[in-house]
Write an enzyme that holds these catalytic residues in place. Structure first.
Site, short mmCIF file in Angstrom:
data_model
loop_
_atom_site.label_atom_id
_atom_site.label_comp_id
_atom_site.label_asym_id
_atom_site.label_seq_id
_atom_site.Cartn_x
_atom_site.Cartn_y
_atom_site.Cartn_z
N ARG A 1 0.79 -1.23 0.00
CA ARG A 1 0.00 0.00 0.00
C ARG A 1 0.83 1.28 0.00
NH1 ARG A 1 -3.99 -0.03 4.61
NH2 ARG A 1 -2.94 -1.85 5.46
N GLN B 1 13.93 -13.82 5.28
CA GLN B 1 12.68 -14.60 5.19
C GLN B 1 12.25 -14.49 3.73
OE1 GLN B 1 9.10 -12.92 6.77
NE2 GLN B 1 8.22 -14.91 7.30
N THR C 1 3.79 -14.03 10.79
CA THR C 1 4.68 -13.44 11.80
C THR C 1 5.44 -14.52 12.61
OG1 THR C 1 2.66 -13.16 13.11
CG2 THR C 1 3.57 -11.19 12.08
N ASN D 1 37.16 26.23 -2.78
CA ASN D 1 37.73 24.99 -2.21
C ASN D 1 37.87 23.87 -3.22
OD1 ASN D 1 34.90 24.90 -2.37
ND2 ASN D 1 34.76 23.32 -0.80
C1 UD1 Z 1 -0.31 -8.42 13.24
C2 UD1 Z 1 -0.85 -9.30 14.37
C3 UD1 Z 1 -2.12 -8.66 14.96
C4 UD1 Z 1 -1.79 -7.27 15.44
C5 UD1 Z 1 -1.20 -6.44 14.31
C6 UD1 Z 1 -0.70 -5.11 14.85
C7 UD1 Z 1 -0.25 -11.59 13.83
C8 UD1 Z 1 -0.74 -12.89 13.29
N1 UD1 Z 1 -1.13 -10.61 13.87
O1 UD1 Z 1 -1.29 -8.45 12.22
O2 UD1 Z 1 -2.58 -9.44 16.05
O3 UD1 Z 1 -2.98 -6.65 15.94
O4 UD1 Z 1 -0.07 -7.11 13.72
O5 UD1 Z 1 -0.29 -4.30 13.81
O6 UD1 Z 1 0.88 -11.50 14.24
N2 UD1 Z 1 6.04 -9.69 8.75
C9 UD1 Z 1 7.16 -10.34 8.32
N3 UD1 Z 1 7.02 -11.57 7.74
C10 UD1 Z 1 5.81 -12.17 7.59
C11 UD1 Z 1 4.67 -11.47 8.02
C12 UD1 Z 1 4.81 -10.24 8.62
O7 UD1 Z 1 8.28 -9.85 8.46
O8 UD1 Z 1 5.78 -13.27 7.05
C13 UD1 Z 1 6.20 -8.37 9.37
C14 UD1 Z 1 5.55 -7.27 8.55
O9 UD1 Z 1 6.49 -6.69 7.68
C15 UD1 Z 1 5.10 -6.31 9.63
C16 UD1 Z 1 4.81 -7.19 10.82
O10 UD1 Z 1 5.51 -8.39 10.59
O11 UD1 Z 1 6.10 -5.39 10.00
C17 UD1 Z 1 3.33 -7.46 11.01
O12 UD1 Z 1 2.81 -8.11 9.89
P1 UD1 Z 1 1.39 -7.75 9.27
O13 UD1 Z 1 1.18 -8.56 8.08
O14 UD1 Z 1 1.22 -6.30 9.19
O15 UD1 Z 1 0.44 -8.32 10.45
P2 UD1 Z 1 -1.05 -7.91 10.71
O16 UD1 Z 1 -1.92 -8.73 9.83
O17 UD1 Z 1 -1.21 -6.46 10.68
#
Ligand code: UD1
Ligand code: MG
Length: 451
Positions: free
Chosen positions: A15, A75, A81, A368
């Protein structure tokens, strides 16, 4: 207890509509990733592991540029996560202590909040950072049983009743490192997204008889950035915080909304900052200085009593001792100015050393750059540089010396000497009057159409 920091930064950030990985977009002159690393810095983490994926090369460069001890793990596929955290496992093999998980796109968590989480670890195996959400939207919900955290449910998997919960998951988690990787290894992906949810470790831990709790923080701290609009809002929030912190510290600003700070700006109390001043990264201004309107400062140090601007530009490597004056339309770069030196009008001073009390007249330039290399100009204490002097570096002007206005100085000037490097003046008596008469009659003929 030692701390290992794990920063999740593999996401693409679709986004943002940008080729730059999301965590490298800047707030107040530093990538969001660096803000996240800085918020944990007061905890003095023994290890720092950044999980990179999209734009890993650039993310690695930014992480190690900020902290050369940071380890970056890859990764390659973003499977969730928990999967991201698992990638940090091998890098922390043999580490004994707490692991603290942060997100690279969540730049505003306060160090005190992280300290409260680490403190709560004394009573609980897992500590999650939660916040009361004004609009809980798609955040994971923290399901509490008194002080105990029973589980976290992702929005997609939540029941109507669970969606009504407003206490939400920030994503920040603290747990013993060995336990964390053990729990993460047990996470599956049988859920609405088909992802490995880190949040599942709570339930897994509780089923094993371990304890979990949540520490609460202000929603503003957990602000995450997913779009340019949110990035602009984050910048505005940073600036608002920085301005009020400066004001609290005794800095006087007539129009704070027009003053821009960087993530690392340091301003001493009793300094006055006039409207429309920009502090790019790396600026320290000591107490009692005055930064006048429309000035731009970067990578410089202004000591007590300095007066800068209006319309001054201080570039990296500028070191100004006490009571130095830099006036309008003056640029200083990579230069050291000793106490009370003055460069007040329309001048460029680059790659130079100016002694105490040096006065540089209007429109002077340290030349300079020869087109290939940069050279230094050295001006001794109390020397007076006449207006419009071109100092062709490398060159030294001795202490107490003077240069005549309009001089081009190509040779060193001894102490207390006067250097004149310009064509001698010749006066021709009456010639101006004759020239005027000649030109006027020429013009009159032209106007009549005679020529
Ligand atoms: C996650 C949480 C949610 C929380 C929210 C807060 C989980 C399953 N959910 O959801 O409970 O309320 O964050 O913002 O954890 N990332 C990686 N590799 C991956 C996936 C994610 O590095 O495979 C990183 C993303 O770049 C990001 C962070 O982890 O910085 C969170 O990932 P994102 O996909 O935004 O999680 P949400 O669905 O928002
Ligand atoms: Mg998110």
């Amino acid at each position: 207890m030692s701390i290992a920091l794990i920063v999740l930064a593999a996401g693409k950030g679709t986004r943002m509509k940008s080729d730059l990985p999301k965590v490298l977009h800047q707030i107040a002159g530093a990538p969001m990733l660096v803000h996240a690393l800085r918020s944990a810095a007061p905890l003095e983490p023994e290890r720092v592991v950044v999980v990179a994926g999209h734009g890993a090369e650039a993310v690695t460069a930014a992480a190690t540029d900020h902290d050369d001890t940071a380890q970056v793990v890859l990764q390659t596929e973003q499977l969730g996560t928990a999967h991201a955290v698992a990638q940090a496992g091998p890098a922390l093999d043999g580490f004994d202590g707490n692991a603290l998980i942060l997100y690279g796109d969540t730049p505003f968590i306060l160090p005190e909040t992280l300290e409260r989480m680490v403190a709560a670890r004394a009573q609980h195996d897992l500590v999650v950072l939660g916040f009361e959400a004004a609009d809980p939207g798609r955040y994971g919900r923290l399901i509490m049983e008194g002080d105990a955290l029973a589980r976290i449910v992702e929005f997609k998997d939540a029941t109507e009743q669970e969606r009504a919960v407003t206490f939400c998951n920030s994503g920040v988690i603290c747990a013993d490192s060995t336990l964390l990787f053990d729990l993460v290894a047990a996470v599956g992906n049988d859920n609405a997204s088909g992802e490995y949810y880190l949040t599942d470790i709570i339930q897994i831990a509780r089923a094993r008889g371990l304890s979990a709790t949540a520490v609460a923080c202000d929603e503003a701290e957990t602000l995450g950035v997913n779009s340019r609009t949110e990035l602009a809002a984050a910048e505005a929030l940073f600036q608002a915080r920085a301005r009020s912190a400066a004001t609290e510290d005794g800095v006087m600003m007539m129009a704070p909304d027009t003053v821009y700070f960087s993530f690392d700006t340091v301003i001493g109390g009793d300094t006055v900052i006039e409207p429309n001043v920009v502090f790019a990264p790396g600026v320290t201004v000591e107490s009692g200085a005055r930064i006048r309107a429309f000035s731009h400062l970067e990578g410089c140090h202004v000591a007590r009593g300095g007066v800068i601007g209006p319309y001054a530009r201080l570039r990296p490597g500028t070191e100004l001792a006490e009571d130095v004056r830099i006036g309008n339309f003056v640029e200083i770069k990579n230069a050291v100015l000793d106490t009370g030196a003055k460069v007040n009008h329309l001048s460029y001073v680059g790659d130079a050393d100016l002694g105490a009390g040096v006065n540089v007249g209007a429109g002077s330039v340290t030349c300079n750059y020869d087109g290939v290399m940069k050279h230094r100009t050295i001006i001794g204490a109390q020397a007076f540089i006449g207006s419009g002097t071109m100092l062709v570096a490398p060159v030294t002007v001795g202490a107490g010396a003077m240069t005549g206005s309009g001089s081009v100085i190509t040779q060193d000037v001894p102490d207390e000497a006067l250097a004149l490097g310009r064509a001698p003046q010749v006066n021709k008596p009456g010639l101006a009057r004759k020239l005027f008469e000649m030109l006027k009659s020429k013009k009159a003929k032209r106007d009549k159409g005679d020529v």
